[in-house]
Design a protein around this motif. Structure first.
Motif, PDB file in Angstrom:
ATOM      1  N   LYS A 188       0.974  -1.120   0.089  1.00  0.00           N
ATOM      2  CA  LYS A 188      -0.041  -0.099   0.132  1.00  0.00           C
ATOM      3  C   LYS A 188       0.964   1.388   0.037  1.00  0.00           C
ATOM      4  CE  LYS A 188      -3.789  -2.346   2.487  1.00  0.00           C
ATOM      5  NZ  LYS A 188      -4.714  -2.276   1.507  1.00  0.00           N
ATOM      6  N   ASN A 189       1.193   1.857  -1.158  1.00  0.00           N
ATOM      7  CA  ASN A 189       2.258   2.899  -1.351  1.00  0.00           C
ATOM      8  C   ASN A 189       1.345   4.256  -1.040  1.00  0.00           C
ATOM      9  OD1 ASN A 189       4.581   3.933  -1.533  1.00  0.00           O
ATOM     10  ND2 ASN A 189       4.480   3.952  -3.885  1.00  0.00           N
ATOM     11  N   ARG A 190       0.853   4.424   0.008  1.00  0.00           N
ATOM     12  CA  ARG A 190       0.382   5.726   0.429  1.00  0.00           C
ATOM     13  C   ARG A 190       0.442   5.991   1.857  1.00  0.00           C
ATOM     14  NH1 ARG A 190      -5.005   5.173   2.349  1.00  0.00           N
ATOM     15  NH2 ARG A 190      -5.708   3.038   2.133  1.00  0.00           N
ATOM     16  N   GLY A 191       0.538   7.175   2.267  1.00  0.00           N
ATOM     17  CA  GLY A 191       0.781   7.740   3.656  1.00  0.00           C
ATOM     18  C   GLY A 191       2.066   7.214   3.902  1.00  0.00           C
ATOM     19  N   GLY A 192       2.866   8.327   4.660  1.00  0.00           N
ATOM     20  CA  GLY A 192       4.130   8.373   4.944  1.00  0.00           C
ATOM     21  C   GLY A 192       4.881   8.254   3.777  1.00  0.00           C
ATOM     22  N   LYS A 193       6.259   7.682   3.553  1.00  0.00           N
ATOM     23  CA  LYS A 193       6.982   7.855   2.697  1.00  0.00           C
ATOM     24  C   LYS A 193       6.495   7.154   1.585  1.00  0.00           C
ATOM     25  CE  LYS A 193      11.383   6.116   1.125  1.00  0.00           C
ATOM     26  NZ  LYS A 193      12.239   7.299   0.394  1.00  0.00           N
ATOM     27  N   ILE A 194       6.425   7.962   0.064  1.00  0.00           N
ATOM     28  CA  ILE A 194       5.964   7.314  -0.852  1.00  0.00           C
ATOM     29  C   ILE A 194       7.341   6.526  -1.738  1.00  0.00           C
ATOM     30  CG2 ILE A 194       4.849   7.486  -3.101  1.00  0.00           C
ATOM     31  CD1 ILE A 194       3.055   8.132  -0.785  1.00  0.00           C
ATOM     32  N   PHE A 195       7.096   5.058  -1.866  1.00  0.00           N
ATOM     33  CA  PHE A 195       8.158   4.621  -2.330  1.00  0.00           C
ATOM     34  C   PHE A 195       8.405   4.395  -3.881  1.00  0.00           C
ATOM     35  CE2 PHE A 195       6.739   1.317   1.243  1.00  0.00           C
ATOM     36  CZ  PHE A 195       7.433   1.978   2.224  1.00  0.00           C
ATOM     37  N   THR A 196       9.598   4.632  -4.202  1.00  0.00           N
ATOM     38  CA  THR A 196      10.034   4.744  -5.427  1.00  0.00           C
ATOM     39  C   THR A 196       9.962   3.221  -6.097  1.00  0.00           C
ATOM     40  OG1 THR A 196      12.465   4.229  -5.300  1.00  0.00           O
ATOM     41  CG2 THR A 196      11.740   6.665  -5.216  1.00  0.00           C
ATOM     42  N   ALA A 197       9.976   3.335  -7.512  1.00  0.00           N
ATOM     43  CA  ALA A 197       9.913   1.910  -7.970  1.00  0.00           C
ATOM     44  C   ALA A 197      11.060   1.044  -7.606  1.00  0.00           C
ATOM     45  CB  ALA A 197       9.997   2.144  -9.496  1.00  0.00           C
ATOM     46  N   THR A 198      12.426   1.725  -7.711  1.00  0.00           N
ATOM     47  CA  THR A 198      13.347   0.794  -6.853  1.00  0.00           C
ATOM     48  C   THR A 198      13.244   0.358  -5.472  1.00  0.00           C
ATOM     49  OG1 THR A 198      15.113   2.102  -8.255  1.00  0.00           O
ATOM     50  CG2 THR A 198      15.782   0.953  -6.535  1.00  0.00           C
ATOM     51  N   GLU A 199      12.770   1.396  -4.777  1.00  0.00           N
ATOM     52  CA  GLU A 199      12.389   0.679  -3.230  1.00  0.00           C
ATOM     53  C   GLU A 199      11.421  -0.308  -3.469  1.00  0.00           C
ATOM     54  OE1 GLU A 199      13.519   4.967  -0.956  1.00  0.00           O
ATOM     55  OE2 GLU A 199      11.547   4.721  -1.874  1.00  0.00           O
ATOM     56  N   LEU A 200      10.383  -0.086  -3.939  1.00  0.00           N
ATOM     57  CA  LEU A 200       9.269  -1.348  -4.053  1.00  0.00           C
ATOM     58  C   LEU A 200       9.804  -2.555  -4.643  1.00  0.00           C
ATOM     59  CD1 LEU A 200       6.236   0.757  -5.763  1.00  0.00           C
ATOM     60  CD2 LEU A 200       6.276  -0.435  -3.454  1.00  0.00           C
ATOM     61  N   GLU A 201      10.795  -2.408  -5.668  1.00  0.00           N
ATOM     62  CA  GLU A 201      11.399  -3.666  -6.035  1.00  0.00           C
ATOM     63  C   GLU A 201      12.343  -4.326  -4.947  1.00  0.00           C
ATOM     64  OE1 GLU A 201      14.604  -5.089  -9.675  1.00  0.00           O
ATOM     65  OE2 GLU A 201      13.794  -2.931  -9.699  1.00  0.00           O
ATOM     66  N   ILE A 202      12.972  -3.466  -4.123  1.00  0.00           N
ATOM     67  CA  ILE A 202      13.753  -4.075  -2.968  1.00  0.00           C
ATOM     68  C   ILE A 202      13.008  -4.795  -2.229  1.00  0.00           C
ATOM     69  CG2 ILE A 202      15.234  -3.425  -1.271  1.00  0.00           C
ATOM     70  CD1 ILE A 202      16.350  -1.137  -2.886  1.00  0.00           C
ATOM     71  N   LEU A 203      11.757  -4.243  -1.645  1.00  0.00           N
ATOM     72  CA  LEU A 203      10.904  -4.820  -0.646  1.00  0.00           C
ATOM     73  C   LEU A 203      10.336  -6.042  -1.196  1.00  0.00           C
ATOM     74  CD1 LEU A 203       9.180  -1.513   0.814  1.00  0.00           C
ATOM     75  CD2 LEU A 203      10.820  -2.915   1.990  1.00  0.00           C
ATOM     76  N   ASN A 204       9.909  -5.988  -2.445  1.00  0.00           N
ATOM     77  CA  ASN A 204       9.123  -7.275  -2.939  1.00  0.00           C
ATOM     78  C   ASN A 204      10.284  -8.406  -3.279  1.00  0.00           C
ATOM     79  OD1 ASN A 204       6.317  -6.845  -3.210  1.00  0.00           O
ATOM     80  ND2 ASN A 204       7.350  -4.823  -4.349  1.00  0.00           N
ATOM     81  N   SER A 205      11.513  -8.003  -3.260  1.00  0.00           N
ATOM     82  CA  SER A 205      12.652  -8.989  -3.542  1.00  0.00           C
ATOM     83  C   SER A 205      13.151  -9.816  -2.508  1.00  0.00           C
ATOM     84  CB  SER A 205      13.902  -8.366  -4.506  1.00  0.00           C
ATOM     85  OG  SER A 205      14.609  -7.366  -3.574  1.00  0.00           O
ATOM     86  N   ILE A 206      12.882  -9.296  -1.127  1.00  0.00           N
ATOM     87  CA  ILE A 206      13.404 -10.017  -0.066  1.00  0.00           C
ATOM     88  C   ILE A 206      12.728 -10.818   0.706  1.00  0.00           C
ATOM     89  CG2 ILE A 206      14.691  -9.552   2.403  1.00  0.00           C
ATOM     90  CD1 ILE A 206      14.978  -6.581   1.402  1.00  0.00           C
ATOM     91  N   PRO A 207      13.014 -12.288   0.723  1.00  0.00           N
ATOM     92  CA  PRO A 207      12.085 -13.145   1.470  1.00  0.00           C
ATOM     93  C   PRO A 207      11.751 -12.974   2.791  1.00  0.00           C
ATOM     94  CG  PRO A 207      14.255 -13.965   0.841  1.00  0.00           C
ATOM     95  CD  PRO A 207      14.225 -12.977   0.191  1.00  0.00           C
ATOM     96  N   ASN A 208      10.701 -13.112   3.339  1.00  0.00           N
ATOM     97  CA  ASN A 208      10.433 -12.722   4.606  1.00  0.00           C
ATOM     98  C   ASN A 208       9.469 -13.564   5.216  1.00  0.00           C
ATOM     99  OD1 ASN A 208       7.373 -11.278   4.485  1.00  0.00           O
ATOM    100  ND2 ASN A 208       8.772 -10.536   2.654  1.00  0.00           N
ATOM    101  N   THR A 209       9.128 -13.753   6.547  1.00  0.00           N
ATOM    102  CA  THR A 209       8.730 -14.606   7.340  1.00  0.00           C
ATOM    103  C   THR A 209       7.859 -13.909   8.577  1.00  0.00           C
ATOM    104  OG1 THR A 209       9.833 -16.627   6.613  1.00  0.00           O
ATOM    105  CG2 THR A 209       8.185 -16.991   8.664  1.00  0.00           C
ATOM    106  N   SER A 210       6.802 -14.002   8.974  1.00  0.00           N
ATOM    107  CA  SER A 210       6.169 -13.295  10.034  1.00  0.00           C
ATOM    108  C   SER A 210       6.141 -14.390  11.241  1.00  0.00           C
ATOM    109  CB  SER A 210       4.722 -12.938   9.730  1.00  0.00           C
ATOM    110  OG  SER A 210       4.802 -11.763   8.846  1.00  0.00           O
ATOM    111  N   ILE A 211       6.487 -14.165  12.308  1.00  0.00           N
ATOM    112  CA  ILE A 211       6.619 -15.081  13.331  1.00  0.00           C
ATOM    113  C   ILE A 211       5.881 -14.791  14.672  1.00  0.00           C
ATOM    114  CG2 ILE A 211       8.336 -16.117  14.871  1.00  0.00           C
ATOM    115  CD1 ILE A 211      10.361 -15.793  12.899  1.00  0.00           C
ATOM    116  N   VAL A 212       4.856 -15.359  14.869  1.00  0.00           N
ATOM    117  CA  VAL A 212       4.029 -15.014  16.054  1.00  0.00           C
ATOM    118  C   VAL A 212       4.705 -15.259  17.454  1.00  0.00           C
ATOM    119  CG1 VAL A 212       2.011 -15.773  17.628  1.00  0.00           C
ATOM    120  CG2 VAL A 212       1.809 -15.719  14.895  1.00  0.00           C
ATOM    121  N   LYS A 213       4.693 -13.955  18.135  1.00  0.00           N
ATOM    122  CA  LYS A 213       5.741 -13.811  19.239  1.00  0.00           C
ATOM    123  C   LYS A 213       7.204 -13.855  18.883  1.00  0.00           C
ATOM    124  CE  LYS A 213       1.977 -15.371  22.711  1.00  0.00           C
ATOM    125  NZ  LYS A 213       1.828 -16.298  23.575  1.00  0.00           N
ATOM    126  N   GLY A 214       7.557 -13.503  17.616  1.00  0.00           N
ATOM    127  CA  GLY A 214       8.844 -13.777  17.235  1.00  0.00           C
ATOM    128  C   GLY A 214       9.688 -12.623  18.269  1.00  0.00           C
TER     129      GLY A 214
END
Length: 219
Positions: free
Chosen positions: A120-146
């Motif tokens: 959701k690229n609204r509110g706060g910093k508006i991400f550039t195309a490069t920044e969106l690419e970086i965020l989408n390219s990094i694998p990630n995992t959500s961990i309950v009580k991480g």
């Protein structure tokens, strides 16, 4: 002692936020990359630590981390995109500030860092195309009580909490009648009584239920 690494990838970042349930002030997120061999027997979820211990840990984390970053998202943004989206956006912004770039991200909680419908690229910093690419390219995992399982998430929780507490202490001087230095913007009886007596400030989240008898203020 908490586990050092989830993915077995050296440049793994943990990220967490503080202040989701508050009536006033920002939601604050931090992201931290710790050395692969980092050890600390005291480090834990910031909610399980005293203020004194959190303040003791903060310089240790900052000095020994490979990289760390902190982001505040203000009430106007929270009211615009809602608190869940603002929390995630603050974590995303923190990750983008890290150098070197993480190769894996672990996130506290059960909400994904990247929504299946995209960022959701609204509110706060508006991400550039490069920044969106970086965020989408990094694998990630959500961990309950991480934050009570992995050191990098716990470290992020400590930074998010201590930086947010500093912020609330500063704005307390501007509006001391709400006693934010003590309650940090959370919905204590004292805080709500002050809202009832003095009204709201630019730091209050108007989409939140500030008083039990109402859902939001109308302007």
């Amino acid at each position: 002692m908490l586990e050092n690494n989830f993915s077995k990838i050296i440049l793994e970042s943990g990220t967490d936020e503080a202040g989701r349930g508050c009536l006033a002030g920002p939601v604050t997120a931090a992201a931290v990359i710790l050395p692969f061999d980092f050890e600390n027997a005291i480090l834990n979820d910031s909610k399980q630590l005293s203020e004194k211990i959190r303040e003791k840990l903060r310089p240790i984390i900052e000095q020994q981390a490979i990289s760390f970053a902190v982001t505040h998202l203000e009430p106007l943004v929270i009211d615009e995109i809602n608190i869940l989206n603002a929390s995630i956006k603050a974590m995303q912004e923190s990750i983008l500030k890290l150098h070197p770039k993480p190769e894996y991200i672990i996130v506290d909680g059960n909400a994904p860092l990247i929504h299946k419908k995209g960022i959701k690229n609204r509110g706060g910093k508006i991400f550039t195309a490069t920044e969106l690419e970086i965020l989408n390219s990094i694998p990630n995992t959500s961990i309950v009580k991480g934050d009570s399982k992995f050191m990098s998430i716990a470290a992020a929780s400590v930074l998010a909490k201590t930086y947010r507490d500093e912020y609330m202490n500063r704005i307390h001087e501007e509006f001391p009648m709400y006693n934010w230095k003590q309650n940090k913007g959370y919905p204590t009886k004292e805080h709500r009584e002050a809202i009832r007596k003095y009204g709201i400030t630019k730091y209050h989240r108007i989409t939140f239920r500030l008083l039990p008898e109402q859902y939001s203020f109308d302007f």
